[in-house]
Design an enzyme around this catalytic site. Structure first.
Site, PDB file in Angstrom:
ATOM      1  CE  LYS A  37      -2.207  -1.066   3.778  1.00 55.63           C
ATOM      2  NZ  LYS A  37      -1.599  -2.371   4.024  1.00 55.63           N
ATOM      3  CB  THR A  38       3.499   2.412   2.325  1.00 50.17           C
ATOM      4  OG1 THR A  38       2.632   2.247   3.443  1.00 50.17           O
ATOM      5  CG2 THR A  38       4.319   3.674   2.505  1.00 50.17           C
ATOM      6  CG  ASP A 221       0.306   4.861   4.185  1.00 57.82           C
ATOM      7  OD1 ASP A 221      -0.561   3.983   4.059  1.00 57.82           O
ATOM      8  OD2 ASP A 221       1.526   4.619   4.172  1.00 57.82           O
ATOM      9  CD  GLU A 222      -0.390   2.913   8.504  1.00 65.10           C
ATOM     10  OE1 GLU A 222      -1.354   2.219   8.896  1.00 65.10           O
ATOM     11  OE2 GLU A 222       0.747   2.470   8.362  1.00 65.10           O
ATOM     12  CD  GLN A 256      -1.625  -3.068   9.127  1.00 68.16           C
ATOM     13  OE1 GLN A 256      -0.630  -2.569   9.633  1.00 68.16           O
ATOM     14  NE2 GLN A 256      -1.700  -3.318   7.835  1.00 68.16           N
ATOM     15  NE  ARG A 629       3.883  -3.973  11.145  1.00 69.76           N
ATOM     16  CZ  ARG A 629       3.352  -3.558   9.991  1.00 69.76           C
ATOM     17  NH1 ARG A 629       3.968  -2.661   9.263  1.00 69.76           N
ATOM     18  NH2 ARG A 629       2.213  -4.048   9.546  1.00 69.76           N
TER      19      ARG A 629
HETATM   20  P1  ATP Z   1       1.576  -2.035   6.004  1.00 71.33           P
HETATM   21  O1  ATP Z   1       0.131  -2.411   5.986  1.00 71.33           O
HETATM   22  O2  ATP Z   1       2.327  -2.786   7.027  1.00 71.33           O
HETATM   23  O3  ATP Z   1       1.775  -0.561   6.053  1.00 71.33           O
HETATM   24  P2  ATP Z   1       2.000  -1.928   3.158  1.00 71.33           P
HETATM   25  O4  ATP Z   1       0.815  -2.524   2.518  1.00 71.33           O
HETATM   26  O5  ATP Z   1       2.077  -0.461   3.208  1.00 71.33           O
HETATM   27  O6  ATP Z   1       2.179  -2.558   4.605  1.00 71.33           O
HETATM   28  P3  ATP Z   1       4.577  -1.788   1.951  1.00 71.33           P
HETATM   29  O7  ATP Z   1       5.340  -1.340   3.135  1.00 71.33           O
HETATM   30  O8  ATP Z   1       4.276  -0.786   0.918  1.00 71.33           O
HETATM   31  O9  ATP Z   1       3.263  -2.526   2.424  1.00 71.33           O
HETATM   32  O10 ATP Z   1       5.311  -3.000   1.256  1.00 71.33           O
HETATM   33  C1  ATP Z   1       5.803  -4.099   1.988  1.00 71.33           C
HETATM   34  C2  ATP Z   1       7.109  -4.571   1.406  1.00 71.33           C
HETATM   35  O11 ATP Z   1       6.894  -5.215   0.149  1.00 71.33           O
HETATM   36  C3  ATP Z   1       8.067  -3.448   1.125  1.00 71.33           C
HETATM   37  O12 ATP Z   1       9.368  -3.867   1.403  1.00 71.33           O
HETATM   38  C4  ATP Z   1       7.897  -3.213  -0.355  1.00 71.33           C
HETATM   39  O13 ATP Z   1       9.047  -2.639  -0.929  1.00 71.33           O
HETATM   40  C5  ATP Z   1       7.663  -4.608  -0.870  1.00 71.33           C
HETATM   41  N1  ATP Z   1       6.892  -4.648  -2.130  1.00 71.33           N
HETATM   42  C6  ATP Z   1       5.686  -4.094  -2.353  1.00 71.33           C
HETATM   43  N2  ATP Z   1       5.271  -4.347  -3.606  1.00 71.33           N
HETATM   44  C7  ATP Z   1       6.220  -5.092  -4.198  1.00 71.33           C
HETATM   45  C8  ATP Z   1       6.378  -5.689  -5.494  1.00 71.33           C
HETATM   46  N3  ATP Z   1       5.448  -5.556  -6.457  1.00 71.33           N
HETATM   47  N4  ATP Z   1       7.509  -6.380  -5.734  1.00 71.33           N
HETATM   48  C9  ATP Z   1       8.441  -6.528  -4.784  1.00 71.33           C
HETATM   49  N5  ATP Z   1       8.361  -6.000  -3.541  1.00 71.33           N
HETATM   50  C10 ATP Z   1       7.258  -5.295  -3.245  1.00 71.33           C
HETATM   51 MG    MG Z   2       2.164   0.889   4.811  1.00 68.58          MG
END
Ligand code: ATP
Ligand code: MG
Length: 778
Positions: A37-38, A221-222, A256, A629
């Protein structure tokens, strides 16, 4: 086609790509932890900028913690060819501060307004309660502070408070007086930052228009943790159906949501979908962060919650290592185990900053900190008692604040007689009365006080004025050094017998200022640049005045930074350090190795939440955040005993262990050994090794440790014996301190045996029989 082949977009999956390159319309991404997402949010910003669809000044991105905001800036910096520091990327509070700095006049604030942190706020409330001559037992300052913050987060001013009884009437009155006091002193608390900016936008169509024109893309975000006011604030920038056609992207995960206790509403996601007529909710189901066992554990745990919008998560990564579970006899032993684990991981090639130790409550960090400190492992604590909250640092900051704004009564009171200047409580009371009578600040009222006290007060204000003159044109570092000198703080701590550490902290303040100047680029390119925000350094303080374009002085910027930021100081900036934080502050972050500590009933889930189903579901979401995490290694740990509030308490392992898939776990210690033999053995071993436990006893805490209060539901207790060394349940006992009582319960065996006794006047207590001297009577 052009866009899709850009290197920025190369590593996205189809759903992510669609989200990044979606048309400029309201959109909602609802997806689980680690699904990117982020990453989608930041990549979208970079993509919009790189394809020229928006200029850096036209983007606003909001997140929750300082650390997450920094992370976002860092990620963006690697994707973009220019300096991102000037962009509006930050926390809600950080951006509101920035906004109010630019519009201080319209906001009815002094230009150099200061921010009250949590403890400042409590002491400001306390002064109001005192001035109103109210009972502090009935109106506990901290709780009244929460009440006020709650009102503000609901958008309520004192006049809006619904008064239904005497208590709320008084609370509303305190709120009103507190507001007056803050206004007089030119200070704002955290909630005020939000409410004030919201009202400013609401009441000034021209300003609102300006920002609606300016921010083409707003990304949050969040989003699941936004409260009512934050959502209303966002709507000011991009109202539903706005003629300006801004695009608002909300990103969140209902699983979350961990700030319901502070008014966050998952309902905002549902409202957003409806109010903005979101056409398609984007779902991301591939997890890129964690190995299978970790993800399985997270999925299984959260499936126990009933209130969910429903999502799935899968991973292509293998199962990875099982989740390790460690049971320790005490919190000291747990800390010792952590040290060994960290040293092992680090020797194996893992950077320390890739290791996180998480805990449910801040107070748990102390034991871990001291173990880390003793073994020389660099660490960094986020949240908790921070550098900028230490008394001596706050004293120094108070002097600095008075240079900028002498009407800041909070700072005035903090240092007017520190170091002592012969200004007594009576004089200060008179001064406060005089100020109240005329509606002026303490500083402005000094001349109204006669006699010796008045003369001493005058000497103090003269000191402030002359220091202000003296420091004109000085660099930030020079100003601080000068203030430490002329205030008498340095001399004071030099002669104080415990002053050494405090002097070090004051030294550290100078270092912090130096680092701040370097980081923000003050003096190099900030001061005096034309009013082009994208060229400014990104500190909130460097925002130019909306009218004059004047850029705030480095001192004000630094003071702002001190109030807003966790000035974590345990490890030097840039040093590779183990990361310590509460689960709340870990949201959005990721680490190769994660330790979740203190997984005990009453601690996690927290005892305040255990009796309420909603509370328990929030604790479970918190646990879900904690588990997710971890990238590669996850360890869970709990203790049989723990020192809390000076008492040893017996704990049992968290119910969350029963909610995790058994085959994802690997127990490092034999299971279900209970309180008995294991503890006795470990206790003896620890004693023999001369480790923490011995220190604990040796430090003369045996007395206190004898009083045991297990927060264990009665049904879960193991009843072991009805009899122990002549003691019998139902019979009388005698204790040297508490006197006579009736034995209610006997539990455990050997070194772990404990008794519950009703001592009448002294209440019912749990006692460790290995320590407490209980003798049977009659
Ligand atoms: P959270 O809910 O904990 O905030 P999130 O959904 O925001 O998580 P991110 O932090 O954006 O998730 O991504 C998680 C990890 O996966 C990061 O290290 C990111 O770089 C990696 N990632 C995301 N998309 C891809 C992709 N398409 N290919 C490879 N790595 C990815
Ligand atoms: Mg995130």
């Amino acid at each position: 086609a052009d866009a899709a082949s850009s290197p920025l977009l190369r590593n996205l999956n189809p759903e992510q790509l669609a989200a990044v390159t979606a048309a400029a319309e309201p959109a909602l991404i609802l997806a689980g932890a680690g699904s990117g997402k982020t990453r989608v949010l930041t990549t979208r910003i970079a993509w919009l900028l790189n394809t020229g669809q928006v200029s850096p000044g036209g983007v606003m991105a909001v997140t929750f913690t300082n650390k997450a905001a920094k992370e976002m800036q860092t990620r963006l910096a690697t994707m973009l060819p220019f300096n991102v520091r000037g962009m509006w990327i930050g926390t809600f509070h950080g951006l509101c501060n920035r906004f109010l700095r630019a519009h201080w006049k319209l906001a009815h604030l002094p230009q150099a307004f200061q921010i009250l942190d949590a403890s400042d706020t409590t002491s400001a409330v306390k002064r109001v309660i005192k001035a109103m001559k109210l009972d502090e037992e009935r109106f506990v300052p901290k709780q009244v502070g929460w009440f006020i913050a709650g009102c503000k987060e609901d958008g309520q001013r004192p006049g809006d408070v619904v008064v239904h009884d005497e208590q709320t009437r008084k609370l509303a009155e305190i709120y009103a007086n507190y507001e007056d006091q803050c206004q007089r002193e030119g200070v704002v608390d955290f909630a005020e930052l939000m409410l004030r900016s919201y009202e400013l936008l609401r009441d000034n169509p021209a300003v609102r228009e300006h920002y609606q024109n300016r921010f083409r893309h707003i990304l949050v975000d969040e989003f699941q943790d936004t409260n009512k006011l934050q959502y209303a604030w966002l709507k000011m920038f991009a109202p539903p159906g706005s003629a300006h056609g801004q695009s608002l992207l909300a990103v969140g995960d209902d699983d979350q949501s961990i700030y319901a206790f502070r008014g966050a509403r998952v309902g905002n996601m549902i409202d957003f979908e409806r109010e903005y007529r979101v056409q398609r909710v984007i779902k991301l189901e591939q997890n890129y962060r964690s190995f299978g066992h970790i993800l399985d554990a997270a999925n299984e745990l959260i499936s126990r919650n009933s209130q969910r919008l429903g999502k799935t998560l899968r991973t292509d990564a293998g199962q990875g290592e099982p989740i390790r579970v460690q049971e320790s006899p005490s919190d000291f032993a747990e800390a010792q185990w952590l040290i060994e684990e960290i040293q092992h991981l680090h020797r194996g090639g893992l950077d320390r900053k890739e290791i996180a130790i998480l805990y449910r409550s801040n107070a748990q960090s102390r034991v871990i900190e001291s173990a880390l400190f003793n073994s020389g492992i660099p660490y960094r604590v986020y949240g908790g008692l921070r550098f900028f909250e230490r008394a001596e640092v706050k004293h120094a900051l108070a002097y600095l604040r008075l240079l900028e704004n002498a009407n800041d009564d909070t700072s005035f009171l903090r240092v007017v007689n520190f170091p002592t200047r012969g200004i007594g409580a009576k004089t200060l009371e008179n001064l406060q009365d005089a100020a109240k009578a005329t509606g002026r600040s303490l500083y402005q009222s000094v001349s109204a006080i006669a006699g010796k006290g008045g003369a001493n007060l005058l000497a103090f204000t003269n000191l402030i004025d002359s220091t202000r003159n003296l420091t004109q044109g000085m660099t930030l570092r020079e100003i601080i050094e000068q203030v430490l000198q002329t205030s008498g703080l340095l001399d004071f701590y030099r002669t104080d017998k415990d002053g050494a550490e405090r002097l070090e902290n004051l030294d550290e303040l100078v270092n912090a200022a130096e680092a701040f100047v370097m980081q923000e680029g003050f003096g190099k390119n900030a001061v005096g640049l034309p009013v082009d925000e994208t060229a400014q350094p990104g500190t909130p303080g460097a925002v130019p005045d909306a009218e004059t374009g004047e850029i705030m002085s480095p001192l004000v910027a630094f003071l702002t930074h001190a109030s807003l930021e966790a000035g974590d100081n345990q490890a030097q900036a840039g040093q590779d350090a183990v990361q310590l934080m509460t689960v709340h502050s870990a949201k959005g972050l990721e680490f190769d190795a994660v330790f979740i500590t203190g997984l005990e009933e009453g601690l996690f889930p927290h005892e305040n939440a255990m009796s309420d189903p909603n509370g328990l579901e929030e604790e479970r979401r918190l646990m879900y955040v904690a588990i997710t995490r971890a990238r590669k290694k996850l360890s869970l740990s709990f203790c049989q005993t723990r020192m809390l509030h000076g008492q040893t308490r017996y704990h049992i392992k968290s119910r969350f262990f029963d909610e995790l898939p058994e085959d994802a776990l690997k127990w490092l210690t034999p299971r279900n050994q209970g309180f008995g033999s294991g503890f006795a053995r470990e206790y003896q071993n620890a004693w023999d090794r001369g480790s923490g436990l011995k220190g604990m006893v040796g430090a003369g805490r045996v007395e206190k440790a004898a009083w045991v209060e297990p927060p264990v539901p009665a049904s879960m207790k193991q009843k072991v014996s009805e009899e122990h060394g002549g003691l019998r349940v139902g019979k009388g006992v005698f204790h040297t301190k508490f006197g006579e009582g009736v034995l209610l319960t006997l539990e455990g065996a050997g070194a772990d045996a404990r008794a519950q006794v009703n001592f009448g006047r002294h209440g019912t207590k749990w006692l460790a029989l290995s320590v407490a001297k209980l003798t049977p009577i009659d």
